[in-house]
Write a protein that holds these residues in place. Structure first.
Motif, PDB file in Angstrom:
ATOM      1  N   ASP A   2      87.192  70.722  96.101  1.00 57.08           N
ATOM      2  CA  ASP A   2      88.137  71.248  95.123  1.00 57.08           C
ATOM      3  C   ASP A   2      88.726  72.590  95.544  1.00 57.08           C
ATOM      4  O   ASP A   2      89.460  73.218  94.794  1.00 57.08           O
ATOM      5  N   ASP A   3      88.375  73.055  96.751  1.00 58.18           N
ATOM      6  CA  ASP A   3      88.946  74.289  97.316  1.00 58.18           C
ATOM      7  C   ASP A   3      88.767  75.500  96.409  1.00 58.18           C
ATOM      8  O   ASP A   3      89.634  76.373  96.324  1.00 58.18           O
ATOM      9  N   ASP A   4      87.603  75.578  95.743  1.00 53.52           N
ATOM     10  CA  ASP A   4      87.361  76.739  94.882  1.00 53.52           C
ATOM     11  C   ASP A   4      86.479  77.781  95.557  1.00 53.52           C
ATOM     12  O   ASP A   4      86.045  78.745  94.933  1.00 53.52           O
ATOM     13  N   LEU A   5      86.191  77.572  96.865  1.00 59.77           N
ATOM     14  CA  LEU A   5      85.406  78.501  97.681  1.00 59.77           C
ATOM     15  C   LEU A   5      83.931  78.517  97.303  1.00 59.77           C
ATOM     16  O   LEU A   5      83.204  79.455  97.625  1.00 59.77           O
ATOM     17  N   PHE A   6      83.474  77.464  96.616  1.00 61.68           N
ATOM     18  CA  PHE A   6      82.052  77.308  96.286  1.00 61.68           C
ATOM     19  C   PHE A   6      81.660  75.848  96.531  1.00 61.68           C
ATOM     20  O   PHE A   6      82.453  74.939  96.269  1.00 61.68           O
ATOM     21  N   LEU A   7      80.439  75.664  96.993  1.00 61.38           N
ATOM     22  CA  LEU A   7      79.890  74.316  97.116  1.00 61.38           C
ATOM     23  C   LEU A   7      78.985  74.079  95.915  1.00 61.38           C
ATOM     24  O   LEU A   7      77.892  74.641  95.802  1.00 61.38           O
ATOM     25  N   SER A   8      79.459  73.258  95.005  1.00 60.65           N
ATOM     26  CA  SER A   8      78.679  72.949  93.814  1.00 60.65           C
ATOM     27  C   SER A   8      77.591  71.936  94.155  1.00 60.65           C
ATOM     28  O   SER A   8      77.585  71.334  95.236  1.00 60.65           O
ATOM     29  N   ALA A   9      76.685  71.725  93.196  1.00 61.39           N
ATOM     30  CA  ALA A   9      75.620  70.747  93.401  1.00 61.39           C
ATOM     31  C   ALA A   9      76.200  69.360  93.627  1.00 61.39           C
ATOM     32  O   ALA A   9      75.715  68.593  94.471  1.00 61.39           O
ATOM     33  N   ARG A  44      80.366  82.707  90.831  1.00 63.68           N
ATOM     34  CA  ARG A  44      81.528  81.962  90.339  1.00 63.68           C
ATOM     35  C   ARG A  44      82.102  82.619  89.074  1.00 63.68           C
ATOM     36  O   ARG A  44      83.322  82.746  88.922  1.00 63.68           O
ATOM     37  N   GLU A  45      81.225  83.026  88.155  1.00 66.60           N
ATOM     38  CA  GLU A  45      81.696  83.651  86.920  1.00 66.60           C
ATOM     39  C   GLU A  45      82.333  85.016  87.177  1.00 66.60           C
ATOM     40  O   GLU A  45      83.313  85.392  86.514  1.00 66.60           O
ATOM     41  N   ILE A  46      81.779  85.764  88.121  1.00 68.53           N
ATOM     42  CA  ILE A  46      82.384  87.059  88.467  1.00 68.53           C
ATOM     43  C   ILE A  46      83.759  86.851  89.079  1.00 68.53           C
ATOM     44  O   ILE A  46      84.716  87.572  88.763  1.00 68.53           O
ATOM     45  N   GLN A  47      83.878  85.863  89.946  1.00 72.80           N
ATOM     46  CA  GLN A  47      85.169  85.584  90.569  1.00 72.80           C
ATOM     47  C   GLN A  47      86.204  85.117  89.543  1.00 72.80           C
ATOM     48  O   GLN A  47      87.413  85.306  89.729  1.00 72.80           O
ATOM     49  N   SER A  48      85.755  84.525  88.460  1.00 77.16           N
ATOM     50  CA  SER A  48      86.690  84.047  87.433  1.00 77.16           C
ATOM     51  C   SER A  48      86.970  85.103  86.369  1.00 77.16           C
ATOM     52  O   SER A  48      87.695  84.827  85.403  1.00 77.16           O
ATOM     53  N   GLU A  87      84.578  75.517 109.142  1.00 70.03           N
ATOM     54  CA  GLU A  87      85.265  74.230 109.010  1.00 70.03           C
ATOM     55  C   GLU A  87      84.421  73.250 108.200  1.00 70.03           C
ATOM     56  O   GLU A  87      84.951  72.458 107.400  1.00 70.03           O
ATOM     57  N   SER A  88      83.108  73.283 108.420  1.00 71.75           N
ATOM     58  CA  SER A  88      82.218  72.395 107.660  1.00 71.75           C
ATOM     59  C   SER A  88      82.214  72.760 106.190  1.00 71.75           C
ATOM     60  O   SER A  88      82.189  71.889 105.307  1.00 71.75           O
ATOM     61  N   PHE A  89      82.240  74.056 105.893  1.00 74.05           N
ATOM     62  CA  PHE A  89      82.266  74.506 104.503  1.00 74.05           C
ATOM     63  C   PHE A  89      83.522  73.979 103.804  1.00 74.05           C
ATOM     64  O   PHE A  89      83.449  73.438 102.701  1.00 74.05           O
ATOM     65  N   ARG A  90      84.664  74.145 104.473  1.00 72.06           N
ATOM     66  CA  ARG A  90      85.924  73.729 103.859  1.00 72.06           C
ATOM     67  C   ARG A  90      86.000  72.215 103.689  1.00 72.06           C
ATOM     68  O   ARG A  90      86.622  71.714 102.759  1.00 72.06           O
ATOM     69  N   GLU A  91      85.346  71.500 104.585  1.00 79.46           N
ATOM     70  CA  GLU A  91      85.326  70.039 104.464  1.00 79.46           C
ATOM     71  C   GLU A  91      84.503  69.610 103.250  1.00 79.46           C
ATOM     72  O   GLU A  91      84.854  68.661 102.542  1.00 79.46           O
ATOM     73  N   LEU A  92      83.401  70.335 102.996  1.00 80.17           N
ATOM     74  CA  LEU A  92      82.544  70.016 101.858  1.00 80.17           C
ATOM     75  C   LEU A  92      83.156  70.502 100.538  1.00 80.17           C
ATOM     76  O   LEU A  92      82.933  69.895  99.483  1.00 80.17           O
ATOM     77  N   ASP A  93      83.931  71.588 100.600  1.00 76.90           N
ATOM     78  CA  ASP A  93      84.513  72.175  99.395  1.00 76.90           C
ATOM     79  C   ASP A  93      85.752  71.381  98.985  1.00 76.90           C
ATOM     80  O   ASP A  93      86.895  71.778  99.210  1.00 76.90           O
ATOM     81  N   VAL A 120      76.719  77.398  96.500  1.00 79.85           N
ATOM     82  CA  VAL A 120      76.687  78.004  97.835  1.00 79.85           C
ATOM     83  C   VAL A 120      78.082  78.559  98.100  1.00 79.85           C
ATOM     84  O   VAL A 120      79.056  77.818  98.168  1.00 79.85           O
ATOM     85  N   SER A 121      78.173  79.879  98.206  1.00 76.46           N
ATOM     86  CA  SER A 121      79.462  80.519  98.443  1.00 76.46           C
ATOM     87  C   SER A 121      79.750  80.574  99.937  1.00 76.46           C
ATOM     88  O   SER A 121      78.898  80.267 100.780  1.00 76.46           O
ATOM     89  N   GLU A 122      80.967  80.996 100.264  1.00 77.87           N
ATOM     90  CA  GLU A 122      81.332  81.161 101.678  1.00 77.87           C
ATOM     91  C   GLU A 122      80.397  82.133 102.367  1.00 77.87           C
ATOM     92  O   GLU A 122      80.003  81.915 103.517  1.00 77.87           O
ATOM     93  N   ASN A 123      80.036  83.219 101.694  1.00 74.45           N
ATOM     94  CA  ASN A 123      79.161  84.229 102.294  1.00 74.45           C
ATOM     95  C   ASN A 123      77.756  83.696 102.537  1.00 74.45           C
ATOM     96  O   ASN A 123      77.070  84.142 103.466  1.00 74.45           O
TER      97      ASN A 123
END
Length: 631
Positions: free
Chosen positions: A618-625, A528-532, A610-616, A600-603
């Motif tokens: 805030d649409d930041d491409l990461f699943l936070s705790a 997340r920090e690298i992406q930012s 579809e499940s990842f996007r449903e859980l994400d 948990v990143s997309e990779n």
């Protein structure tokens, strides 16, 4: 008859290992989270020491004895002895060995109360003064910080003096008795639990040690000689010493491997395109193990080892690097250094403190003006608290004064705090690794237990150890025997002398670019920090103007540690800070988080996209705790 100095090498090693430092543990965070992920605190009014603030005496390790005659515990300019222990007599009697092992484990008498000097107490109408005033030159100008250090709810200076008093009380039979060098050396060699690794080097160096540390050649151990000798391995003969270096100044950004990786055309400027591609560049050039994170250890392999800076003499210059102004100060040398800082920018202060003390406005700092720096209000006050019963509970707290302005943000975390200004950051860290594991080895207990019943009775305690191990006082359950647990519970009450000395290092972060991108200050760049990184750098750049290394805010790190000094380089290294908080995420999220960065990143996600996007949410491409717990 005096006991022999010789202890079999294997048994000595066992006792020495029994007193080694434990690794630090982290406690659950008490951070108050705000929308930007920081903890903000109210800025308090300044605390201004009175103009008559008195100085106690501290010594730079290279100072001559003549400069510190007034110091009750002057520093030893001689280097620490590192010679190997001579081979011990392999044929020594095993019962004598056991006696020595037990003596080494118990060794020291009870602590003696030391009265404080009432003459040094501040006036009741004044705010209490901090124990130490730190002078911190930085790449942005000088910074003043007041510091208090506590060990087990006791001021460090008091705890240090009390520990020394307990050593003297053990050695002296009465107030009139003088301590002899043979007596001291025998006591230290037989008690590695209290004196640490330094004890193992005494036997083979007796005459050399006496020659070096018996300064007045009277064959008696006076106060200064005792302190110099006991703490010779750290080259610090007082409770606290701050070391500094300028080895990282400017180079920590201009020579940063991160900056070089982002600067694709190597023109020493980051243009908008390079900033936009920063994340990709970092992963390609720096992420050596391809886990989409950057550990500080990966960065260390790409540049000169930062510990070299502390081995060079660059850390000894008066005024050019961090130092404690509360001890011995050569004000003449410091005034000369200060004169070159009159035109520097302020750090957190609204004005340069050196300019404030130029009373006659002659654009030069006299010796008297230099000393008046003690009367200024500090930018920050730090309180470092060490807890021997629970190293993970050790804390660093800070208070920013009104003089620093409203743009200063303070974050408190377990074991460290972070102070962020608009163009400068300060991190303060407590590295608590006390020596507390004072135990007799299991093999020694087994050797004593002649009838193999799992306990030691009166007849099995060697005659030479019965005074040190009185069965009636150690037998907690009253069964007439001593168990392994009963003996070691008694030994746990002892503390090493190294738990009562604190050493500090203050210098720019070895990589200022890394520190700027490390948003949670754990010395680890998560995915997340690298992406930012692009957004973090873009916030510093003026539109259509390339970003230079000096445009990136610098970071000063102040680190405090205690424990045996032979491990200082390892303690002060910048390694990933890991908490021991329980991971409350579902098991599937824990297993998918391959790089253990908390997201948990997309990779990393193994299910349908579809499940990842449903859980994400805030649409930041990461699943936070928080997101995975709310599923």
């Amino acid at each position: 008859m005096r006991r022999s100095f010789l202890i079999p090498t294997a048994m000595t090693a066992a006792i020495a290992l029994a007193g080694c430092d434990r690794g630090p543990k982290r406690s659950p965070s008490q951070t108050i989270t705000t929308p930007d992920g920081t903890v903000e605190e109210t800025v308090e009014p300044a605390i201004v020491p009175s103009p008559d603030a008195s100085l106690t005496s501290e010594t730079e390790r290279e100072q001559d004895d003549d400069a510190v005659k007034s110091n009750p515990v002057a520093a030893d300019p001689a280097p620490a002895e590192n010679e190997a222990v001579a081979g011990a007599d392999a044929g020594a009697d095993i019962s004598a060995d056991v006696v020595k092992q037990l003596d080494a484990a118990m060794g020291e008498g009870s602590a003696v109360e030391v009265a404080s000097d009432s003459a040094d107490k501040p006036d009741s109408t004044e705010e209490p003064r901090a124990a130490y005033r730190l002078w911190l030159p930085t790449s942005k100008g000088p910074l003043l910080v007041d510091l208090d250090v506590w060990v087990d709810d006791q001021p460090l200076d008091d705890a240090f003096a009390e520990k020394l008093a307990s050593v003297r009380a053990t050695l002296k039979k009465s107030d009139e008795d003088a301590i002899g060098w043979d007596q001291l050396l025998e006591h230290v060699a037989g008690d590695p639990a209290t004196f640490g690794q330094t004890a193992s080097r005494v036997e083979s160096q007796q005459q050399a040690l006496i020659k070096r540390y018996d300064r007045n050649k009277d064959k008696r151990v006076d106060e200064q000689e005792l302190v110099r000798f006991l703490f010779r391995d750290s080259n610090v003969s007082q409770a606290f010493r701050l070391f500094g270096t300028d080895a990282f100044r400017w180079a920590n950004r201009s020579a940063s491997p991160l900056y070089a990786a982002i600067d694709r055309n190597q023109d020493r400027k980051l243009d908008p395109t390079e900033i936009q591609q920063a994340s990709e560049s970092l992963l390609r050039e720096i992420d050596l193990n391809s886990d989409h994170c950057i550990d500080f250890a990966e960065l260390t392999r790409l540049r000169e080892n930062e510990t070299d800076a502390w081995r060079r003499h660059r850390s000894n210059r008066q005024g050019d690097v961090a130092m404690d102004l509360s001890g011995y100060v050569n004000w003449s040398n410091l005034s000369y250094t200060m004169g070159g800082m009159l035109k520097e920018d302020p750090v957190l202060h609204p004005s340069n403190p050196v300019k404030s003390i130029d009373a006659d406005r002659d654009h030069w700092i006299s010796e008297a003006e230099a000393e008046s720096i003690l009367t200024l209000a500090p930018a920050l006050t730090l309180a470092v608290r060490f807890d021997s019963s629970d190293p993970s509970a050790s804390t660093v707290e800070t208070q920013a004064h009104a003089a620093v302005g409203d743009d200063v943000r303070i974050e408190h975390h377990p074991g460290f705090c972070w102070i962020a200004g608009q163009a400068f950051q300060v991190g303060a860290v407590a590295l608590d690794m006390p020596t507390t594991q004072n135990r007799i080895p299991r093999q020694v207990f087994v050797q004593l237990d002649a009838n193999k019943d799992g306990a030691i009775d009166e007849s099995e305690i060697p005659d030479g150890a019965k005074d040190q191990f009185p069965l009636e006082s150690l037998d907690q359950n009253g069964d007439g025997k001593l168990s392994f647990l009963e003996i070691n519970q008694a030994l746990q009450q002892k503390q090493s002398i190294w738990n009562f000395q604190v050493r500090g290092r203050a210098a720019e972060h070895p990589d200022g670019v890394f520190a700027w991108l490390d948003l949670d200050h754990d010395q680890f760049l998560s995915t997340r920090e690298i992406q930012s990184a692009s957004a973090r750098l873009r916030a510093l750049a003026t539109e259509n103007v390339a970003l230079s290394a000096s445009d990136i805010p610098d970071t000063l790190m102040i680190q405090f540690c205690r424990g045996e000094p032979d491990q200082d380089d390892a303690r002060f290294q910048f390694s990933r800070r890991v908490t021991e908080e329980s991971d409350e995420r579902p098991s599937w999220a824990i297993h998918m988080d391959a790089n253990r960065d908390g997201d948990v990143s997309e990779n990393e996600f193994l299910g349908p996209i579809e499940s990842f996007r449903e859980l994400d949410r805030d649409d930041d491409l990461f699943l936070s705790a928080a997101e995975v717990r709310e599923q």
